[in-house]
Design a protein around this motif. Structure first.
Motif, PDB file in Angstrom:
ATOM      1  N   VAL A   1       0.843  -1.203   0.000  1.00 10.17           N
ATOM      2  CA  VAL A   1       0.000   0.000   0.000  1.00 10.17           C
ATOM      3  C   VAL A   1       0.876   1.251   0.000  1.00 10.17           C
ATOM      4  O   VAL A   1       0.669   2.181  -0.788  1.00 10.17           O
ATOM      5  CB  VAL A   1      -0.949  -0.004   1.225  1.00 10.17           C
ATOM      6  N   GLN A   2       1.896   1.238   0.856  1.00  9.15           N
ATOM      7  CA  GLN A   2       2.787   2.395   0.959  1.00  9.15           C
ATOM      8  C   GLN A   2       3.528   2.620  -0.360  1.00  9.15           C
ATOM      9  O   GLN A   2       3.632   3.744  -0.844  1.00  9.15           O
ATOM     10  CB  GLN A   2       3.782   2.131   2.091  1.00  9.15           C
ATOM     11  N   TRP A   3       4.000   1.530  -0.948  1.00  8.11           N
ATOM     12  CA  TRP A   3       4.695   1.646  -2.228  1.00  8.11           C
ATOM     13  C   TRP A   3       3.764   2.200  -3.311  1.00  8.11           C
ATOM     14  O   TRP A   3       4.142   3.096  -4.069  1.00  8.11           O
ATOM     15  CB  TRP A   3       5.247   0.277  -2.643  1.00  8.11           C
ATOM     16  N   ALA A   4       2.532   1.699  -3.354  1.00 12.01           N
ATOM     17  CA  ALA A   4       1.588   2.149  -4.386  1.00 12.01           C
ATOM     18  C   ALA A   4       1.284   3.632  -4.211  1.00 12.01           C
ATOM     19  O   ALA A   4       1.261   4.392  -5.183  1.00 12.01           O
ATOM     20  CB  ALA A   4       0.304   1.319  -4.336  1.00 12.01           C
ATOM     21  N   ASP A   5       1.075   4.053  -2.959  1.00 10.54           N
ATOM     22  CA  ASP A   5       0.759   5.465  -2.712  1.00 10.54           C
ATOM     23  C   ASP A   5       1.951   6.367  -3.062  1.00 10.54           C
ATOM     24  O   ASP A   5       1.784   7.421  -3.676  1.00 10.54           O
ATOM     25  CB  ASP A   5       0.344   5.668  -1.247  1.00 10.54           C
ATOM     26  N   GLU A   6       3.160   5.925  -2.676  1.00 11.23           N
ATOM     27  CA  GLU A   6       4.344   6.728  -2.981  1.00 11.23           C
ATOM     28  C   GLU A   6       4.599   6.800  -4.480  1.00 11.23           C
ATOM     29  O   GLU A   6       4.953   7.847  -5.019  1.00 11.23           O
ATOM     30  CB  GLU A   6       5.581   6.143  -2.279  1.00 11.23           C
ATOM     31  N   THR A   7       4.399   5.666  -5.133  1.00  8.49           N
ATOM     32  CA  THR A   7       4.615   5.638  -6.580  1.00  8.49           C
ATOM     33  C   THR A   7       3.614   6.556  -7.276  1.00  8.49           C
ATOM     34  O   THR A   7       3.954   7.240  -8.245  1.00  8.49           O
ATOM     35  CB  THR A   7       4.514   4.200  -7.119  1.00  8.49           C
ATOM     36  N   ALA A   8       2.382   6.573  -6.764  1.00  8.12           N
ATOM     37  CA  ALA A   8       1.373   7.462  -7.353  1.00  8.12           C
ATOM     38  C   ALA A   8       1.810   8.917  -7.222  1.00  8.12           C
ATOM     39  O   ALA A   8       1.684   9.705  -8.162  1.00  8.12           O
ATOM     40  CB  ALA A   8       0.024   7.242  -6.674  1.00  8.12           C
ATOM     41  N   GLU A   9       2.355   9.278  -6.050  1.00  8.26           N
ATOM     42  CA  GLU A   9       2.851  10.645  -5.870  1.00  8.26           C
ATOM     43  C   GLU A   9       3.918  10.961  -6.919  1.00  8.26           C
ATOM     44  O   GLU A   9       3.935  12.041  -7.506  1.00  8.26           O
ATOM     45  CB  GLU A   9       3.472  10.830  -4.472  1.00  8.26           C
ATOM     46  N   LYS A  10       4.821   9.999  -7.132  1.00  4.21           N
ATOM     47  CA  LYS A  10       5.908  10.217  -8.102  1.00  4.21           C
ATOM     48  C   LYS A  10       5.354  10.354  -9.508  1.00  4.21           C
ATOM     49  O   LYS A  10       5.756  11.247 -10.261  1.00  4.21           O
ATOM     50  CB  LYS A  10       6.894   9.039  -8.061  1.00  4.21           C
ATOM     51  N   VAL A  11       4.435   9.449  -9.879  1.00  4.02           N
ATOM     52  CA  VAL A  11       3.859   9.513 -11.222  1.00  4.02           C
ATOM     53  C   VAL A  11       3.158  10.848 -11.413  1.00  4.02           C
ATOM     54  O   VAL A  11       3.249  11.475 -12.461  1.00  4.02           O
ATOM     55  CB  VAL A  11       2.873   8.333 -11.445  1.00  4.02           C
ATOM     56  N   PHE A  12       2.478  11.299 -10.354  1.00  2.58           N
ATOM     57  CA  PHE A  12       1.757  12.569 -10.423  1.00  2.58           C
ATOM     58  C   PHE A  12       2.717  13.720 -10.733  1.00  2.58           C
ATOM     59  O   PHE A  12       2.402  14.620 -11.508  1.00  2.58           O
ATOM     60  CB  PHE A  12       1.050  12.821  -9.089  1.00  2.58           C
ATOM     61  N   GLU A  13       3.899  13.684 -10.113  1.00  6.08           N
ATOM     62  CA  GLU A  13       4.867  14.771 -10.287  1.00  6.08           C
ATOM     63  C   GLU A  13       5.614  14.694 -11.614  1.00  6.08           C
ATOM     64  O   GLU A  13       6.244  15.670 -12.016  1.00  6.08           O
ATOM     65  CB  GLU A  13       5.898  14.763  -9.147  1.00  6.08           C
ATOM     66  N   GLU A  14       5.569  13.547 -12.272  1.00  6.23           N
ATOM     67  CA  GLU A  14       6.358  13.353 -13.505  1.00  6.23           C
ATOM     68  C   GLU A  14       6.038  14.365 -14.586  1.00  6.23           C
ATOM     69  O   GLU A  14       4.891  14.725 -14.760  1.00  6.23           O
ATOM     70  CB  GLU A  14       6.100  11.948 -14.076  1.00  6.23           C
TER      71      GLU A  14
END
Lengths: 154, 138
Positions: free
Chosen positions: A141-154
């Motif tokens: 869950v933590q990885w998915a949420d963090e990855t989403a933040e990163k994708v959002f900033e891309e």
């Protein structure tokens, strides 16, 4: 043994044999290079191992097919889950998703794993390695949420 | 009974029974919901709010009795979501309406007047997509 019981058992056994001749629609593995989640996104080793063990059989092109997955009616169930699973999420084709679809899918992963809707219960029954502990779920869950933040900033 | 026949009669049915039992298990869902940190200020326009009110709010609000619907999507909590989660939910709304999965068929069978008209579906989808595009651009 009473005669009718015997007949009933033979009928069931006969049916079991006959259904083996119906095709299951078992999907094939068609690897795609350079598009899998680990080559597109950062996946820590621990998370990678977890999703490989618990999700890849239904959500990637690296499906392992155990012996019983060749035997009807289980073969039908496996075919249905893998086809359906890949349609919703294919970690091997992660790179083909748009930014929006990545975000939506990561949110779904976070929810489905956090709320114990994934992996499918019936799968856990047959694969103890997919029986994720609370800590495992938290990691995903933590990885998915963090990855989403990163994708959002891309 | 001859031995070979006995083997057939006992083992094949037993094996069949095991396989049939295995398939008899069905999928159960359970769990808890997690609350993401509040972040942005989304204002839902009135026409969209009316659509939500008519067709969606009954199931997707904090007080709803429909636990599954509550876990997945809360309209009253939508404005408080983080941008990332908001984009995901908006896209999910678009997907659900596009696929005719929301409102659920069973519900519409009982309350046909709650169905989205084609114009409402279009307005809702366009709003969801435009809002999520905007959030992605910022």
């Amino acid at each position: 043994m009473r005669k009718w019981i015997m007949n009933a058992l033979i009928a069931v056994a006969g049916l079991f044999v006959i259904i083996q001749f119906f095709p299951s629609g078992r999907p094939q593995n068609k690897p795609v290079t350079g598009k899998d989640i680990a080559s597109v996104t950062e996946v820590p080793e621990e998370v990678g191992n977890l999703i490989r063990q618990a999700c890849f059989d239904c959500h990637s092109q690296n499906t392992r097919f155990p012996w019983y997955s060749y035997v009807a009616p289980v073969s039908w169930l496996v075919a249905k889950d893998v086809n359906n699973g890949r349609k919703n999420l294919d970690f091997s084709k992660w790179g083909e998703l748009s930014k929006k679809d990545k975000l939506k899918t990561l949110d779904e992963i976070s929810e489905m794993v956090g709320e114990e809707e994934m992996p499918l219960k019936i799968y856990i029954l047959m694969h103890s390695e997919a029986n994720l502990k609370k800590e495992d779920r938290d990691l995903i869950v933590q990885w998915a949420d963090e990855t989403a933040e990163k994708v959002f900033e891309e | 009974m001859k031995k070979s026949k006995k083997v057939f009669v006992i083992w094949l049915p037993a094996l069949s029974a095991i396989f049939i039992l295995l398939t008899a298990f069905s999928y159960f869902g359970s769990g808890t919901s997690n609350t993401p940190p509040p972040d942005d200020n989304l204002v839902i326009p009135e026409n969209i709010n009316n659509i939500f009110d008519k067709s969606c709010f009954g199931c997707h609000n904090t007080e709803s009795k429909n636990d599954k619907a509550k876990e997945k999507f809360l309209i009253d909590k939508l404005p408080g979501l983080s941008k990332v989660k908001m984009v995901s939910k908006l896209d999910k709304i678009n997907e659900m309406v596009e696929k005719n999965e929301m409102p659920p068929e069973k519900f519409l069978a009982k309350f046909p007047d709650k169905a989205l008209t084609p114009e409402e579906a279009k307005a809702l989808r366009e709003w969801a997509v435009a809002t999520s595009d905007l959030l992605l651009k910022k």
